[in-house]
Design an enzyme around this catalytic site. Structure first.
Site, PDB file in Angstrom:
ATOM      1  N   SER A  25       1.483   6.538  10.336  1.00 22.95           N
ATOM      2  CA  SER A  25       0.413   5.570  10.032  1.00 22.95           C
ATOM      3  C   SER A  25       0.175   5.556   8.530  1.00 22.95           C
ATOM      4  O   SER A  25       0.452   6.546   7.843  1.00 22.95           O
ATOM      5  CB  SER A  25      -0.888   5.973  10.727  1.00 22.95           C
ATOM      6  OG  SER A  25      -1.504   7.048  10.036  1.00 22.95           O
ATOM      7  N   ASP A  26      -0.333   4.433   8.009  1.00 23.94           N
ATOM      8  CA  ASP A  26      -0.862   4.516   6.654  1.00 23.94           C
ATOM      9  C   ASP A  26      -2.095   5.411   6.739  1.00 23.94           C
ATOM     10  O   ASP A  26      -2.670   5.616   7.807  1.00 23.94           O
ATOM     11  CB  ASP A  26      -1.175   3.122   6.076  1.00 23.94           C
ATOM     12  CG  ASP A  26      -1.239   3.179   4.543  1.00 23.94           C
ATOM     13  OD1 ASP A  26      -1.374   4.294   3.980  1.00 23.94           O
ATOM     14  OD2 ASP A  26      -1.165   2.123   3.899  1.00 23.94           O
ATOM     15  N   TRP A  27      -2.518   5.915   5.588  1.00 21.15           N
ATOM     16  CA  TRP A  27      -3.548   6.947   5.564  1.00 21.15           C
ATOM     17  C   TRP A  27      -4.922   6.365   5.981  1.00 21.15           C
ATOM     18  O   TRP A  27      -5.607   5.737   5.188  1.00 21.15           O
ATOM     19  CB  TRP A  27      -3.597   7.579   4.184  1.00 21.15           C
ATOM     20  CG  TRP A  27      -2.694   8.774   4.003  1.00 21.15           C
ATOM     21  CD1 TRP A  27      -3.073   9.977   3.483  1.00 21.15           C
ATOM     22  CD2 TRP A  27      -1.285   8.913   4.312  1.00 21.15           C
ATOM     23  NE1 TRP A  27      -1.993  10.847   3.469  1.00 21.15           N
ATOM     24  CE2 TRP A  27      -0.890  10.228   3.975  1.00 21.15           C
ATOM     25  CE3 TRP A  27      -0.330   8.079   4.877  1.00 21.15           C
ATOM     26  CZ2 TRP A  27       0.411  10.705   4.155  1.00 21.15           C
ATOM     27  CZ3 TRP A  27       0.973   8.553   5.061  1.00 21.15           C
ATOM     28  CH2 TRP A  27       1.315   9.841   4.707  1.00 21.15           C
ATOM     29  N   GLY A  28      -5.269   6.571   7.265  1.00 18.91           N
ATOM     30  CA  GLY A  28      -6.515   5.991   7.780  1.00 18.91           C
ATOM     31  C   GLY A  28      -6.267   4.679   8.500  1.00 18.91           C
ATOM     32  O   GLY A  28      -7.204   3.933   8.758  1.00 18.91           O
TER      33      GLY A  28
END
Ligand code: BGC
Length: 714
Positions: free
Chosen positions: A249-252
């Site tokens: 995932s992208d961060w968050g």
């Protein structure tokens, strides 16, 4: 640098079925807790190891221009040591301007070797999103507005990285084209545009580049967040493309446990330190225990991670060790920088500069003396050094030349608090827009006026002036889009006033995205575009200005006169908060300008040289089911140089929903002065209803390649 021969085997998914069996055996031995610990961050850039079974942590790092500095495990405070300075590579836009697959491979190799040298397993790049609008704050991290050029750069880059037993994590999947409300914005794009414009680079990254990792995007598409999207991750990536690498995932970027578990996502990362509370941590365990999510779904994700570890030789076998900050890496950064500089205009052949006996010149502009490495967001670099343009010019000319410098303009010099990285709060506002400057700050405006007056006065006194301005990472920055294409800090006025008093001024602009030039372009004879061109950017720029290097960069995107000439603004919309409508469909970049007769300031593929090239007649040949265009190119000028011959496919009879022409092949060739050579370009997607045009840019098409027997006159 590693020899390129003999590595083919390593790049393949070696003996996958054997590895799969071993990985399956490991999965059988893992407890549910252990499995879950492997599929979410246990630190900001690391997962948890399972020491009992000899499974190491997976260590990641940004980003495209070099390996990022070290942060504390659970806070965005930099560790602050001196051992994480690295080779600072030219940004992806600069790399794309070289139109060189070899340099893309070299860049990937440097990044891979440095990542491994710093003990990383996954490098979070390259960014392959399409430059839909010139205002997107992350454009400098991306290659091009054109899907073909993007994928041709991305594939060798990925192969270069992965040669070093490091995974390239191609990002951000998909249609991540604005920073405004990047965590929430929902992209409405039609299937044709998605397939023809936004997905091809990801497809080739998977199919040809064999990338081991893909990063989901923050935005939504068709109402689903990309990082947990059934459509993107399950149906397209996993099923249709058969991808069995890791999805991070992208961060968050994860927002729901069940959706994430059911999707093709494998690893949830975020920016906060409550690792156990991540969607794919405790909440996931609870749902598995309740029976809402099957343990099999978790096993699949763990398998992907174990397979990645196997492919990188993290679970035994001989793994490459890498290194960083070598002279070869710095040379590679210089090689790329040299070929990235674009000579935009040279109408009275003032360039290259000949200083004559006086050897005196004046350099004006903050970008002459500014280092860009530490900015831009997650792509920031702690560079071992950065040669600025001013340093490059002085170093090239030596101490007997007199190089004077004045700033001419400046950004807001207010101190910034940077003890804790901006990323710590990056989930709180979701991204916005930055205006040009704060006109209300009277002291700053007065200071700029004084700088301008000083520069204009000095410009009168010198025979030769070089202005070096443009953008910096205040504008080209993650988390923000620009509101227009104007040069910041009142540079237009400054450039105009300098040109008024000294028409001999060379205008150099440095930046990651196009700017408006309409106010002064007709008065400037010589214009050069430099990018964030890495640690040796200033050396390369100086060499081009003084003729030690013959420029060969070509624009990987069109330079609009103003942003409203871009279809994302004229037709679709951009920087909206909730839904962004890609109403322009496939008419992105030059595809729109061409079809709707809008003139750019500088077209796609444009870039001049100090020599001249002519093209002979061109022919199409078929070999093993592939189509090639062949053409003899001659260097008719006095200087050795490189030319990129671009091949555009144009339907003979065009329907309304088709672009007028599309880039479908290119080759770069080095020719000594007076040398000529036959060049062969593979053409993608040729059919008999198409014409193949070869040219030096989209607007400088020279010859139409015909099959034998067809009329060759143009
Ligand atoms: C960016 C990613 C980056 C990640 C980790 C996010 O803010 O969108 O591109 O890799 O942070 O730093």
């Amino acid at each position: 640098m590693e020899e390129q021969n003999g590595n083919g085997e390593r790049m393949k998914r070696v003996g996958d079925s054997k590895l799969r069996k071993e990985a399956e055996e490991l999965v059988r031995q893992l407890t549910l807790d252990e499995k879950i610990s492997m599929i979410h961050g246990a630190e900001l850039f690391r997962t948890a190891p399972v020491e009992r079974l000899g499974i190491p942590a997976l260590t990641m790092s940004d980003g495209p221009m070099g390996v990022r500095q070290e942060f504390e495990p659970a806070s965005w405070k930099s560790v602050g040591g001196n051992d994480d300075y690295v080779t600072y590579l030219p940004c992806n836009s600069a790399l794309a301007a070289t139109w060189s697959r070899e340099l893309a491979m070299l860049t990937g190799e440097v990044l891979g070797e440095e990542a491994r040298g710093r003990g990383k397993d996954v490098i979070l790049g390259p960014g392959v999103n399409i430059k839909r609008s010139p205002l997107c704050g992350r454009n400098f991290e991306y290659f091009s507005e054109d899907p073909y050029l993007t994928k041709e750069m991305a594939v060798p880059y990925i192969q270069g990285v992965q040669r070093w037993d490091v995974a390239a994590c191609v990002k951000h999947f998909a249609a991540n084209n604005q920073e405004t409300q990047r965590l929430w914005v929902d992209v409405k794009v039609d299937e044709k545009a998605l397939r023809e414009i936004y997905l091809p680079a990801f497809y080739d990254a998977v199919k040809k580049g064999n990338c081991y990792a893909v990063m989901g995007a923050y935005n939504k598409i068709y109402g689903e967040h990309c990082c947990q999207s059934d459509y993107l991750l399950n149906r397209i990536l996993r099923k249709e493309w058969g991808y069995d690498g890791v999805v991070i995932s992208d961060w968050g970027g994860v927002h729901d446990t069940k959706a994430a578990a059911d999707s093709g996502l494998d690893l949830e990362m975020s920016v906060t330190d409550n690792f156990g509370e991540y969607y794919m941590a405790k909440p996931l365990k609870k749902m598995v225990e309740e029976g809402t999510i099957s343990e099999k779904a978790i096993d699949k994700k763990v398998m992907h991670i174990l397979m990645l570890m196997k492919r990188l030789h993290m679970l035994g076998g001989e793994r490459k060790s890498g290194t960083y900050n070598t002279p070869e890496h710095r040379q590679a950064a210089l090689d790329v920088a040299r070929e990235s500089v674009v000579l935009m205009k040279n109408s009275s052949n003032k360039l290259p500069l000949q200083l004559g006996d006086a050897r005196e010149l004046l350099v004006i502009g903050e970008n002459a003396d500014l280092m860009h490495a530490p900015g831009g967001g997650s792509a920031e670099i702690k560079a071992l050094y950065e040669i600025t343009p001013l340093m490059g010019i002085k170093a090239l000319l030596g101490g007997n030349a007199k190089v004077s410098y004045v700033k001419g303009y400046c950004q807001d010099p207010k101190e910034k608090e940077d003890v804790v990285n901006w990323q710590a709060d990056s989930l709180e506002n979701g991204g916005g827009q930055t205006g040009n400057e704060n006109q209300k700050d009277e002291a700053l405006m007065l200071y700029r006026k004084l700088l301008r007056e000083e520069a204009v006065m000095k410009a009168k006194e010198f025979k030769q002036v070089i202005f070096i301005g443009g953008l910096n990472h205040e504008q080209d920055c993650e988390g923000n889009d620009r509101t227009d294409m104007k040069l910041p800090y009142e540079q237009d006025r400054l450039i105009q006033e300098i040109l008024d008093v000294n028409p001999n001024t060379v205008v150099v602009l440095v930046g990651g995205s196009p700017v408006e030039m309409g106010g002064w372009i007709d008065h400037a004879d010589s214009v050069v575009w430099g990018w964030y061109a890495g640690m040796e950017g200033g050396t390369a720029l100086a060499e081009v200005l003084f003729g030690k290097t013959n420029p060969s960069g070509k624009l990987p995107e069109c330079f609009y006169k103003t942003h409203t000439d871009c279809s994302a603004h004229a037709w679709g919309n951009f920087a909206k908060k909730h839904t962004v409508d890609y109403a322009e469909g496939v008419f992105v970049g030059y595809r729109y300008l061409d079809a709707y007769h809008v003139e750019p300031e500088f077209c796609f593929g444009h870039g001049l040289s100090y020599t001249s090239f002519t093209y002979g007649p061109a022919q199409l040949v078929e070999e093993n089911g592939r189509i090639y265009a062949e053409c003899t190119v001659s260097n008719t000028g006095k200087m050795d140089g490189k030319e990129t011959v671009q091949a555009y496919l144009a339907p003979k009879t065009r329907t309304e929903d088709e672009p007028v022409r599309q880039l479908k092949g290119f080759e770069k060739i080095f020719l000594k002065s007076k040398e000529q050579r036959k060049l062969r370009i593979e053409i993608e997607g040729y059919s008999e209803v198409m014409d193949v045009w070869l040219g030096s840019s989209l607007k400088d098409l020279r010859v139409c390649a015909k099959m034998k027997g067809e009329n060759n006159n143009v």
